[in-house]
Design a protein around this motif. Structure first.
Motif, PDB file in Angstrom:
ATOM      1  N   MET A  12       0.824  -1.193   0.000  1.00  0.00           N
ATOM      2  CA  MET A  12       0.000   0.000   0.000  1.00  0.00           C
ATOM      3  C   MET A  12       0.868   1.257   0.000  1.00  0.00           C
ATOM      4  SD  MET A  12      -3.054   0.962  -0.017  1.00  0.00           S
ATOM      5  CE  MET A  12      -3.935   2.445   0.210  1.00  0.00           C
ATOM      6  N   TYR A  13       1.875   1.300   0.865  1.00  0.00           N
ATOM      7  CA  TYR A  13       2.742   2.470   0.923  1.00  0.00           C
ATOM      8  C   TYR A  13       3.589   2.596  -0.337  1.00  0.00           C
ATOM      9  CZ  TYR A  13       1.473   3.121   5.788  1.00  0.00           C
ATOM     10  OH  TYR A  13       0.779   3.341   6.939  1.00  0.00           O
ATOM     11  N   PHE A  14       3.922   1.471  -0.951  1.00  0.00           N
ATOM     12  CA  PHE A  14       4.681   1.515  -2.191  1.00  0.00           C
ATOM     13  C   PHE A  14       3.852   2.178  -3.292  1.00  0.00           C
ATOM     14  CE2 PHE A  14       6.398  -0.346  -6.107  1.00  0.00           C
ATOM     15  CZ  PHE A  14       7.719   0.060  -5.968  1.00  0.00           C
ATOM     16  N   LEU A  15       2.563   1.870  -3.348  1.00  0.00           N
ATOM     17  CA  LEU A  15       1.667   2.486  -4.322  1.00  0.00           C
ATOM     18  C   LEU A  15       1.558   3.990  -4.084  1.00  0.00           C
ATOM     19  CD1 LEU A  15       0.129   0.961  -6.517  1.00  0.00           C
ATOM     20  CD2 LEU A  15      -1.902   1.215  -5.135  1.00  0.00           C
ATOM     21  N   LEU A  16       1.481   4.383  -2.831  1.00  0.00           N
ATOM     22  CA  LEU A  16       1.445   5.809  -2.488  1.00  0.00           C
ATOM     23  C   LEU A  16       2.733   6.504  -2.928  1.00  0.00           C
ATOM     24  CD1 LEU A  16      -0.005   8.159  -1.076  1.00  0.00           C
ATOM     25  CD2 LEU A  16       1.087   7.420   1.042  1.00  0.00           C
ATOM     26  N   SER A  17       3.862   5.849  -2.735  1.00  0.00           N
ATOM     27  CA  SER A  17       5.138   6.423  -3.173  1.00  0.00           C
ATOM     28  C   SER A  17       5.181   6.587  -4.682  1.00  0.00           C
ATOM     29  CB  SER A  17       6.301   5.546  -2.715  1.00  0.00           C
ATOM     30  OG  SER A  17       6.380   5.505  -1.318  1.00  0.00           O
ATOM     31  N   ILE A  18       4.632   5.639  -5.419  1.00  0.00           N
ATOM     32  CA  ILE A  18       4.582   5.726  -6.876  1.00  0.00           C
ATOM     33  C   ILE A  18       3.681   6.886  -7.308  1.00  0.00           C
ATOM     34  CG2 ILE A  18       3.859   4.535  -8.983  1.00  0.00           C
ATOM     35  CD1 ILE A  18       6.431   3.446  -7.831  1.00  0.00           C
ATOM     36  N   MET A  19       2.550   7.041  -6.638  1.00  0.00           N
ATOM     37  CA  MET A  19       1.649   8.144  -6.958  1.00  0.00           C
ATOM     38  C   MET A  19       2.308   9.490  -6.684  1.00  0.00           C
ATOM     39  SD  MET A  19      -2.062   6.501  -5.863  1.00  0.00           S
ATOM     40  CE  MET A  19      -2.511   7.925  -4.992  1.00  0.00           C
ATOM     41  N   ILE A  20       3.046   9.598  -5.586  1.00  0.00           N
ATOM     42  CA  ILE A  20       3.764  10.829  -5.266  1.00  0.00           C
ATOM     43  C   ILE A  20       4.821  11.113  -6.333  1.00  0.00           C
ATOM     44  CG2 ILE A  20       5.382  11.890  -3.625  1.00  0.00           C
ATOM     45  CD1 ILE A  20       3.747  10.545  -1.402  1.00  0.00           C
ATOM     46  N   LEU A  21       5.503  10.076  -6.810  1.00  0.00           N
ATOM     47  CA  LEU A  21       6.478  10.242  -7.896  1.00  0.00           C
ATOM     48  C   LEU A  21       5.812  10.759  -9.171  1.00  0.00           C
ATOM     49  CD1 LEU A  21       8.761   7.103  -7.558  1.00  0.00           C
ATOM     50  CD2 LEU A  21       9.485   9.479  -7.421  1.00  0.00           C
ATOM     51  N   ILE A  22       4.653  10.247  -9.498  1.00  0.00           N
ATOM     52  CA  ILE A  22       3.945  10.669 -10.704  1.00  0.00           C
ATOM     53  C   ILE A  22       3.524  12.132 -10.599  1.00  0.00           C
ATOM     54  CG2 ILE A  22       1.823  10.342 -12.050  1.00  0.00           C
ATOM     55  CD1 ILE A  22       2.141   7.323 -11.432  1.00  0.00           C
ATOM     56  N   VAL A  23       2.951  12.509  -9.469  1.00  0.00           N
ATOM     57  CA  VAL A  23       2.540  13.902  -9.269  1.00  0.00           C
ATOM     58  C   VAL A  23       3.756  14.823  -9.308  1.00  0.00           C
ATOM     59  CG1 VAL A  23       1.529  15.521  -7.623  1.00  0.00           C
ATOM     60  CG2 VAL A  23       0.444  13.324  -8.010  1.00  0.00           C
ATOM     61  N   GLY A  24       4.832  14.427  -8.664  1.00  0.00           N
ATOM     62  CA  GLY A  24       6.056  15.220  -8.699  1.00  0.00           C
ATOM     63  C   GLY A  24       6.603  15.373 -10.102  1.00  0.00           C
ATOM     64  N   GLY A  25       6.540  14.310 -10.887  1.00  0.00           N
ATOM     65  CA  GLY A  25       6.992  14.377 -12.272  1.00  0.00           C
ATOM     66  C   GLY A  25       6.168  15.353 -13.095  1.00  0.00           C
TER      67      GLY A  25
ATOM     68  N   ILE B 100       9.623  23.605  -7.669  1.00  0.00           N
ATOM     69  CA  ILE B 100      10.322  23.288  -6.414  1.00  0.00           C
ATOM     70  C   ILE B 100       9.531  22.243  -5.635  1.00  0.00           C
ATOM     71  CG2 ILE B 100      11.029  24.215  -4.168  1.00  0.00           C
ATOM     72  CD1 ILE B 100      11.693  26.850  -5.672  1.00  0.00           C
ATOM     73  N   GLY B 101       8.221  22.420  -5.562  1.00  0.00           N
ATOM     74  CA  GLY B 101       7.375  21.423  -4.895  1.00  0.00           C
ATOM     75  C   GLY B 101       7.442  20.078  -5.584  1.00  0.00           C
ATOM     76  N   GLY B 102       7.534  20.079  -6.901  1.00  0.00           N
ATOM     77  CA  GLY B 102       7.662  18.835  -7.658  1.00  0.00           C
ATOM     78  C   GLY B 102       8.947  18.105  -7.343  1.00  0.00           C
ATOM     79  N   VAL B 103      10.041  18.853  -7.183  1.00  0.00           N
ATOM     80  CA  VAL B 103      11.324  18.240  -6.809  1.00  0.00           C
ATOM     81  C   VAL B 103      11.210  17.607  -5.426  1.00  0.00           C
ATOM     82  CG1 VAL B 103      13.735  18.723  -6.249  1.00  0.00           C
ATOM     83  CG2 VAL B 103      12.722  19.705  -8.298  1.00  0.00           C
ATOM     84  N   VAL B 104      10.543  18.305  -4.522  1.00  0.00           N
ATOM     85  CA  VAL B 104      10.354  17.750  -3.168  1.00  0.00           C
ATOM     86  C   VAL B 104       9.510  16.472  -3.245  1.00  0.00           C
ATOM     87  CG1 VAL B 104       9.289  18.177  -0.913  1.00  0.00           C
ATOM     88  CG2 VAL B 104      10.643  19.967  -2.015  1.00  0.00           C
ATOM     89  N   PHE B 105       8.454  16.491  -4.040  1.00  0.00           N
ATOM     90  CA  PHE B 105       7.623  15.294  -4.204  1.00  0.00           C
ATOM     91  C   PHE B 105       8.438  14.145  -4.783  1.00  0.00           C
ATOM     92  CE2 PHE B 105       4.094  17.437  -2.784  1.00  0.00           C
ATOM     93  CZ  PHE B 105       2.876  16.850  -3.070  1.00  0.00           C
ATOM     94  N   LEU B 106       9.268  14.450  -5.790  1.00  0.00           N
ATOM     95  CA  LEU B 106      10.100  13.397  -6.378  1.00  0.00           C
ATOM     96  C   LEU B 106      11.055  12.803  -5.344  1.00  0.00           C
ATOM     97  CD1 LEU B 106      10.961  14.901  -9.868  1.00  0.00           C
ATOM     98  CD2 LEU B 106       9.551  12.901  -9.394  1.00  0.00           C
ATOM     99  N   LEU B 107      11.650  13.646  -4.525  1.00  0.00           N
ATOM    100  CA  LEU B 107      12.568  13.148  -3.495  1.00  0.00           C
ATOM    101  C   LEU B 107      11.842  12.289  -2.468  1.00  0.00           C
ATOM    102  CD1 LEU B 107      14.796  16.291  -2.883  1.00  0.00           C
ATOM    103  CD2 LEU B 107      15.460  14.159  -3.998  1.00  0.00           C
ATOM    104  N   VAL B 108      10.693  12.758  -2.018  1.00  0.00           N
ATOM    105  CA  VAL B 108       9.923  11.999  -1.021  1.00  0.00           C
ATOM    106  C   VAL B 108       9.450  10.670  -1.609  1.00  0.00           C
ATOM    107  CG1 VAL B 108       7.771  11.980   0.308  1.00  0.00           C
ATOM    108  CG2 VAL B 108       9.225  14.001   0.319  1.00  0.00           C
ATOM    109  N   GLY B 109       8.966  10.684  -2.840  1.00  0.00           N
ATOM    110  CA  GLY B 109       8.519   9.453  -3.484  1.00  0.00           C
ATOM    111  C   GLY B 109       9.659   8.468  -3.688  1.00  0.00           C
ATOM    112  N   ALA B 110      10.832   8.981  -4.096  1.00  0.00           N
ATOM    113  CA  ALA B 110      11.987   8.105  -4.310  1.00  0.00           C
ATOM    114  C   ALA B 110      12.461   7.496  -2.992  1.00  0.00           C
ATOM    115  CB  ALA B 110      13.124   8.882  -4.965  1.00  0.00           C
ATOM    116  N   VAL B 111      12.526   8.314  -1.945  1.00  0.00           N
ATOM    117  CA  VAL B 111      12.950   7.794  -0.640  1.00  0.00           C
ATOM    118  C   VAL B 111      11.947   6.759  -0.136  1.00  0.00           C
ATOM    119  CG1 VAL B 111      13.247   8.435   1.790  1.00  0.00           C
ATOM    120  CG2 VAL B 111      14.318   9.802   0.010  1.00  0.00           C
TER     121      VAL B 111
END
Length: 67
Positions: A1-14, A48-59
């Motif tokens: 479940m958390y992995f899916l959330l991380s993927i969604m955060i990566l997509i939004v950040g992208g 800038i927010g997108g970069v933060v989202f990408l970092l959080v999603g990747a971590v």
């Protein structure tokens, strides 16, 4: 479940980094009548927010894969 959330955060950040105008149209554009462009500062802050989202999603992905 958390992995899916991380993927969604990566997509939004992208989307936020690659196309801040699309993000503007989705989140703010519908609030204005006619064709209105976002300000330069808005676009910078979205990127800038997108970069933060990408970092959080990747971590999140890396943490869930290796723990």
């Amino acid at each position: 479940m958390y992995f899916l959330l991380s993927i969604m955060i990566l997509i939004v950040g992208g989307i936020m980094v690659a196309s801040p105008r699309l993000f503007y149209d989705i989140t703010e554009g519908w609030k204005h009548e006619g064709e209105r462009e976002p300000s330069r500062w808005y676009l910078i802050h979205v990127r800038i927010g997108g970069v933060v989202f990408l970092l959080v999603g990747a971590v999140g992905c890396v943490t869930l894969l290796f723990l």
